[in-house]
Write a protein that holds these residues in place. Structure first.
Motif, PDB file in Angstrom:
ATOM      1  N   GLU A 263     -30.284 -28.708 -75.026  1.00 47.72           N
ATOM      2  CA  GLU A 263     -30.763 -28.421 -76.383  1.00 47.72           C
ATOM      3  C   GLU A 263     -30.263 -29.410 -77.436  1.00 47.72           C
ATOM      4  N   TRP A 264     -29.152 -30.079 -77.138  1.00 47.79           N
ATOM      5  CA  TRP A 264     -28.503 -30.932 -78.136  1.00 47.79           C
ATOM      6  C   TRP A 264     -28.833 -32.402 -77.938  1.00 47.79           C
ATOM      7  N   PRO A 265     -28.745 -33.223 -79.005  1.00 45.20           N
ATOM      8  CA  PRO A 265     -29.034 -34.652 -78.888  1.00 45.20           C
ATOM      9  C   PRO A 265     -27.916 -35.409 -78.164  1.00 45.20           C
ATOM     10  N   VAL A 266     -28.299 -36.505 -77.517  1.00 45.23           N
ATOM     11  CA  VAL A 266     -27.321 -37.380 -76.868  1.00 45.23           C
ATOM     12  C   VAL A 266     -26.429 -38.020 -77.930  1.00 45.23           C
ATOM     13  N   ILE A 267     -25.148 -38.128 -77.634  1.00 49.52           N
ATOM     14  CA  ILE A 267     -24.237 -38.900 -78.478  1.00 49.52           C
ATOM     15  C   ILE A 267     -23.741 -40.059 -77.616  1.00 49.52           C
ATOM     16  N   ASP A 268     -23.960 -41.292 -78.099  1.00 52.32           N
ATOM     17  CA  ASP A 268     -23.635 -42.455 -77.266  1.00 52.32           C
ATOM     18  C   ASP A 268     -22.656 -43.418 -77.931  1.00 52.32           C
TER      19      ASP A 268
END
Length: 116
Positions: free
Chosen positions: A82-87
């Motif tokens: 459900e959450w966005p990727v953090i890169d």
């Protein structure tokens, strides 16, 4: 090939979210909530690079996850979807140093996705 076990972010991450782990992840498997990070079990290659980086020692190989945090296997899978990727690494939450040693933070886990 056989599916490897994924790593799991457990309760010590809640309300800290240091993101040192994100800086070393070769596959961008971390997803960002408001005050917690989740590992996508389908993306994680089980390399273990993130484990020593975490200041709160929140990341475990699935086999090593303490029983008291067993529900976090499911929590990671659910929220990673459900959450966005953090890169990229970012500053921890302002209260991170104070929250580092706090036990039993489960109800503080914010289920909402981080809004950049």
């Amino acid at each position: 090939g056989e599916k490897t076990m994924a790593h799991v972010v457990a309760e010590p991450c809640v309300a800290c979210k240091f993101t040192d782990c994100v800086a070393v992840c070769p596959v961008d498997c971390f997803h960002e909530g408001v005050n917690f990070l989740a590992i996508d079990p389908d993306t994680c290659i089980d390399c273990g690079l993130c484990v020593p980086e975490c200041p709160t020692e929140a990341i475990f190989a699935e086999d090593d996850l303490p029983d008291k945090w067993s529900e976090y296997t499911e929590i990671n899978a659910k929220y990673a979807a459900e959450w966005p990727v953090i890169d990229a690494q970012k500053s921890p939450l302002p209260e991170a140093e104070d929250m580092k040693e706090v036990e039993a933070k489960r109800e503080m886990l914010d289920p909402n996705a981080f809004q950049g």
